[in-house]
Design a protein around this motif. Structure first.
Motif, PDB file in Angstrom:
ATOM      1  N   PHE A   1       0.866  -1.197   0.003  1.00  0.00           N
ATOM      2  CA  PHE A   1      -0.002  -0.188  -0.001  1.00  0.00           C
ATOM      3  C   PHE A   1       0.986   1.127   0.021  1.00  0.00           C
ATOM      4  N   GLY A   2       0.531   2.388  -0.929  1.00  0.00           N
ATOM      5  CA  GLY A   2       1.325   3.516  -0.764  1.00  0.00           C
ATOM      6  C   GLY A   2       2.164   3.535  -1.738  1.00  0.00           C
ATOM      7  N   LEU A   3       2.027   2.519  -2.972  1.00  0.00           N
ATOM      8  CA  LEU A   3       3.058   2.764  -4.168  1.00  0.00           C
ATOM      9  C   LEU A   3       2.336   3.784  -5.062  1.00  0.00           C
ATOM     10  N   PRO A   4       3.205   4.663  -5.660  1.00  0.00           N
ATOM     11  CA  PRO A   4       2.887   5.517  -6.657  1.00  0.00           C
ATOM     12  C   PRO A   4       2.135   4.861  -7.760  1.00  0.00           C
ATOM     13  N   PRO A   5       1.059   5.333  -8.474  1.00  0.00           N
ATOM     14  CA  PRO A   5       0.315   6.854  -8.340  1.00  0.00           C
ATOM     15  C   PRO A   5      -0.554   6.783  -7.399  1.00  0.00           C
ATOM     16  N   VAL A   6      -0.794   5.659  -6.576  1.00  0.00           N
ATOM     17  CA  VAL A   6      -2.173   5.524  -5.729  1.00  0.00           C
ATOM     18  C   VAL A   6      -1.765   5.826  -4.145  1.00  0.00           C
ATOM     19  N   ALA A   7      -0.848   6.371  -3.787  1.00  0.00           N
ATOM     20  CA  ALA A   7      -0.479   6.685  -2.409  1.00  0.00           C
ATOM     21  C   ALA A   7      -1.279   7.592  -1.700  1.00  0.00           C
ATOM     22  N   HIS A   8      -1.837   7.116  -0.454  1.00  0.00           N
ATOM     23  CA  HIS A   8      -2.392   7.969   0.274  1.00  0.00           C
ATOM     24  C   HIS A   8      -1.867   8.359   1.555  1.00  0.00           C
ATOM     25  N   GLN A   9      -2.444   9.425   2.344  1.00  0.00           N
ATOM     26  CA  GLN A   9      -1.676   9.825   3.678  1.00  0.00           C
ATOM     27  C   GLN A   9      -2.292   8.718   4.765  1.00  0.00           C
ATOM     28  N   ASN A  10      -3.364   7.853   4.295  1.00  0.00           N
ATOM     29  CA  ASN A  10      -3.860   6.763   5.243  1.00  0.00           C
ATOM     30  C   ASN A  10      -3.625   5.520   4.954  1.00  0.00           C
ATOM     31  N   ASP A  11      -2.361   5.263   3.975  1.00  0.00           N
ATOM     32  CA  ASP A  11      -2.126   4.035   3.612  1.00  0.00           C
ATOM     33  C   ASP A  11      -1.933   2.982   4.770  1.00  0.00           C
ATOM     34  N   PRO A  12      -1.260   2.974   6.053  1.00  0.00           N
ATOM     35  CA  PRO A  12      -1.550   2.253   6.931  1.00  0.00           C
ATOM     36  C   PRO A  12      -2.632   1.667   7.341  1.00  0.00           C
ATOM     37  N   ALA A  13      -3.873   2.579   7.256  1.00  0.00           N
ATOM     38  CA  ALA A  13      -5.202   2.124   7.742  1.00  0.00           C
ATOM     39  C   ALA A  13      -5.687   1.511   6.727  1.00  0.00           C
ATOM     40  N   ARG A  14      -5.554   1.902   5.307  1.00  0.00           N
ATOM     41  CA  ARG A  14      -6.213   0.883   4.422  1.00  0.00           C
ATOM     42  C   ARG A  14      -5.573  -0.300   4.581  1.00  0.00           C
ATOM     43  N   ALA A  15      -4.301  -0.427   4.760  1.00  0.00           N
ATOM     44  CA  ALA A  15      -3.686  -2.032   4.843  1.00  0.00           C
ATOM     45  C   ALA A  15      -4.517  -2.761   5.960  1.00  0.00           C
ATOM     46  N   VAL A  16      -4.894  -2.175   7.008  1.00  0.00           N
ATOM     47  CA  VAL A  16      -5.368  -2.783   8.123  1.00  0.00           C
ATOM     48  C   VAL A  16      -6.580  -2.996   7.970  1.00  0.00           C
ATOM     49  N   LEU A  17      -7.278  -2.135   7.045  1.00  0.00           N
ATOM     50  CA  LEU A  17      -8.705  -2.438   6.762  1.00  0.00           C
ATOM     51  C   LEU A  17      -8.846  -3.830   5.885  1.00  0.00           C
TER      52      LEU A  17
ATOM     53  N   ILE B   1      -1.393 -12.789   9.158  1.00  0.00           N
ATOM     54  CA  ILE B   1      -1.190 -11.654   8.444  1.00  0.00           C
ATOM     55  C   ILE B   1      -0.292 -10.734   9.684  1.00  0.00           C
ATOM     56  N   GLY B   2       0.742 -10.251   8.517  1.00  0.00           N
ATOM     57  CA  GLY B   2       1.774  -9.303   9.569  1.00  0.00           C
ATOM     58  C   GLY B   2       1.874  -7.948   8.888  1.00  0.00           C
ATOM     59  N   LEU B   3       1.628  -6.708   9.522  1.00  0.00           N
ATOM     60  CA  LEU B   3       1.675  -5.512   8.740  1.00  0.00           C
ATOM     61  C   LEU B   3       2.798  -4.853   9.356  1.00  0.00           C
ATOM     62  N   THR B   4       3.477  -3.981   8.464  1.00  0.00           N
ATOM     63  CA  THR B   4       4.438  -3.083   9.012  1.00  0.00           C
ATOM     64  C   THR B   4       4.351  -1.858   7.889  1.00  0.00           C
ATOM     65  N   SER B   5       5.024  -0.755   8.196  1.00  0.00           N
ATOM     66  CA  SER B   5       4.904   0.632   7.537  1.00  0.00           C
ATOM     67  C   SER B   5       6.170   1.181   7.791  1.00  0.00           C
ATOM     68  N   GLY B   6       6.801   1.675   6.578  1.00  0.00           N
ATOM     69  CA  GLY B   6       8.001   2.415   6.568  1.00  0.00           C
ATOM     70  C   GLY B   6       8.626   2.338   5.200  1.00  0.00           C
ATOM     71  N   THR B   7       9.784   2.513   5.012  1.00  0.00           N
ATOM     72  CA  THR B   7      10.489   2.921   4.069  1.00  0.00           C
ATOM     73  C   THR B   7      11.033   1.598   3.378  1.00  0.00           C
ATOM     74  N   ILE B   8      10.862   1.251   2.125  1.00  0.00           N
ATOM     75  CA  ILE B   8      11.221   0.124   1.345  1.00  0.00           C
ATOM     76  C   ILE B   8      11.695   0.177  -0.003  1.00  0.00           C
ATOM     77  N   PHE B   9      12.626  -0.572  -0.403  1.00  0.00           N
ATOM     78  CA  PHE B   9      13.248  -0.332  -1.796  1.00  0.00           C
ATOM     79  C   PHE B   9      12.109  -1.209  -2.774  1.00  0.00           C
ATOM     80  N   VAL B  10      11.950  -0.534  -3.729  1.00  0.00           N
ATOM     81  CA  VAL B  10      10.770  -1.012  -4.736  1.00  0.00           C
ATOM     82  C   VAL B  10      11.619  -1.146  -6.184  1.00  0.00           C
ATOM     83  N   GLY B  11      11.409  -1.756  -6.983  1.00  0.00           N
ATOM     84  CA  GLY B  11      12.006  -1.633  -8.313  1.00  0.00           C
ATOM     85  C   GLY B  11      12.400  -3.053  -9.049  1.00  0.00           C
ATOM     86  N   ILE B  12      12.896  -2.867 -10.153  1.00  0.00           N
ATOM     87  CA  ILE B  12      13.126  -4.120 -10.954  1.00  0.00           C
ATOM     88  C   ILE B  12      14.383  -4.694 -10.304  1.00  0.00           C
TER      89      ILE B  12
END
Length: 152
Positions: free
Chosen positions: A48-64, A86-97
């Motif tokens: 959750f939170g990947l561009p172009p559909v990132a939101h301020q409340n992505d952690p809450a969306r992930a929980v829901l 199910i395990g959820l975390t929030s923070g900075t990750i590397f995303v790419g090819i």
């Protein structure tokens, strides 16, 4: 080694599980990154939170999304009596090819938060929480507590 033959019925059930996962994850504007099946069961990685559909409340969306998955999956999965881990975390990750051009490449995610989510999921399997509950780290708790009722 023994060859396992997958029946049409099993394939249809897998398809139903994937459709359910996609429907719920996309409903909350997340992305389904991986779906794996092995001798330990099935594993899904949703982001959750990947561009172009990132939101301020992505952690809450992930929980829901996780709560809805926890309640819905037992009705369509192979383990009807085993709750989803199910395990959820929030923070900075590397995303790419990941990989070299001309060889195997895939869209992947790496980072401490990815590893922590996997450990939380694994811990949830070893010590199941109440049916339909989701295990989150402190960052998700702090970022989602205003929108979702959470206990720490």
């Amino acid at each position: 080694k023994q060859l396992t033959v997958i029946t049409e019925r099993t394939l249809n059930r897998i398809q139903k599980v994937i459709q359910t996962l996609q429907s719920i994850i996309y409903k909350y504007q997340g992305s389904l990154n991986k779906f794996l099946i092995d001798d330990k069961g099935s594993t899904v990685m949703a982001l959750f939170g990947l561009p172009p559909v990132a939101h301020q409340n992505d952690p809450a969306r992930a929980v829901l999304a996780a709560l809805e998955l926890a309640h819905t999956l037992p009705g369509v999965s192979f383990s009807k009596h085993e709750p989803a881990a199910i395990g959820l975390t929030s923070g900075t990750i590397f995303v790419g090819i990941i990989g070299l051009k001309g060889t195997r490449r895939e869209y992947g995610v790496l980072g401490d938060k990815v590893n922590l989510a996997a450990r939380l999921m694994s811990e949830s399997k070893k010590h199941p929480v109440k049916y339909g509950e989701v295990v989150v780290d402190k960052s998700v708790f702090l970022e989602a507590q205003d929108e979702v009722r959470l206990e720490w």
